[in-house]
Scaffold this motif. Structure first.
Motif, PDB file in Angstrom:
ATOM      1  N   LEU A   1      69.346 -60.836 131.911  1.00 53.45           N
ATOM      2  CA  LEU A   1      69.333 -60.335 133.171  1.00 53.45           C
ATOM      3  C   LEU A   1      70.575 -59.537 133.828  1.00 53.45           C
ATOM      4  O   LEU A   1      70.432 -58.499 134.047  1.00 53.45           O
ATOM      5  N   LEU A   2      71.767 -59.935 133.352  1.00 51.48           N
ATOM      6  CA  LEU A   2      72.845 -59.159 133.500  1.00 51.48           C
ATOM      7  C   LEU A   2      72.803 -57.703 132.592  1.00 51.48           C
ATOM      8  O   LEU A   2      73.143 -56.574 133.094  1.00 51.48           O
ATOM      9  N   GLU A   3      72.264 -57.868 131.481  1.00 53.30           N
ATOM     10  CA  GLU A   3      72.160 -56.623 130.558  1.00 53.30           C
ATOM     11  C   GLU A   3      71.138 -55.729 131.133  1.00 53.30           C
ATOM     12  O   GLU A   3      71.254 -54.483 131.197  1.00 53.30           O
ATOM     13  N   LYS A   4      69.986 -56.367 131.746  1.00 47.57           N
ATOM     14  CA  LYS A   4      69.007 -55.331 132.367  1.00 47.57           C
ATOM     15  C   LYS A   4      69.650 -54.835 133.831  1.00 47.57           C
ATOM     16  O   LYS A   4      69.267 -53.452 133.906  1.00 47.57           O
ATOM     17  N   LEU A   5      70.556 -55.620 134.492  1.00 42.41           N
ATOM     18  CA  LEU A   5      71.038 -54.889 135.731  1.00 42.41           C
ATOM     19  C   LEU A   5      72.206 -53.603 135.269  1.00 42.41           C
ATOM     20  O   LEU A   5      72.168 -52.895 135.772  1.00 42.41           O
TER      21      LEU A   5
ATOM     22  N   PRO B   1      78.640 -72.924 128.131  1.00 45.99           N
ATOM     23  CA  PRO B   1      78.084 -71.360 127.699  1.00 45.99           C
ATOM     24  C   PRO B   1      77.297 -70.742 128.742  1.00 45.99           C
ATOM     25  O   PRO B   1      76.647 -71.564 129.569  1.00 45.99           O
ATOM     26  N   VAL B   2      77.193 -69.705 128.928  1.00 48.12           N
ATOM     27  CA  VAL B   2      76.441 -68.635 130.132  1.00 48.12           C
ATOM     28  C   VAL B   2      74.976 -68.768 129.332  1.00 48.12           C
ATOM     29  O   VAL B   2      74.656 -68.312 128.264  1.00 48.12           O
ATOM     30  N   PRO B   3      73.871 -69.357 130.176  1.00 50.66           N
ATOM     31  CA  PRO B   3      72.575 -69.280 129.661  1.00 50.66           C
ATOM     32  C   PRO B   3      72.045 -67.830 129.135  1.00 50.66           C
ATOM     33  O   PRO B   3      72.358 -66.931 129.834  1.00 50.66           O
ATOM     34  N   ASP B   4      71.254 -67.760 128.050  1.00 48.69           N
ATOM     35  CA  ASP B   4      70.551 -66.445 127.682  1.00 48.69           C
ATOM     36  C   ASP B   4      69.932 -65.833 128.680  1.00 48.69           C
ATOM     37  O   ASP B   4      70.089 -64.731 128.620  1.00 48.69           O
TER      38      ASP B   4
END
Length: 64
Positions: free
Chosen positions: A49-53, A41-44
């Motif tokens: 970080l991706l959501e912030k970007l 799984p992708v780490p939380d």
């Protein structure tokens, strides 16, 4: 530069690199490693970080 005896016999040219065989032992082992990583799984922390970007991009596009 110091040349080995084999290089001197070939006129100093390096031996051509062998083509990588994806079905060879090394290729099979690499594929098994990547298959395991692919299922993790992708780490939380990375998702955050991706959501912030994404949010920063949305704000930048909405400003003239």
């Amino acid at each position: 530069m110091i040349e080995s005896g084999k290089d001197k016999k070939r006129g100093g040219a390096a031996a051509p690199a062998k083509a990588f065989d994806p079905n060879g032992a090394i290729g099979r082992k690499l594929k098994s490693f990547y298959d395991v990583i692919e299922t993790e799984p992708v780490p939380d922390r990375l998702l955050d970080l991706l959501e912030k970007l994404d949010e920063a991009e949305r704000r930048a596009k909405s400003c003239p």
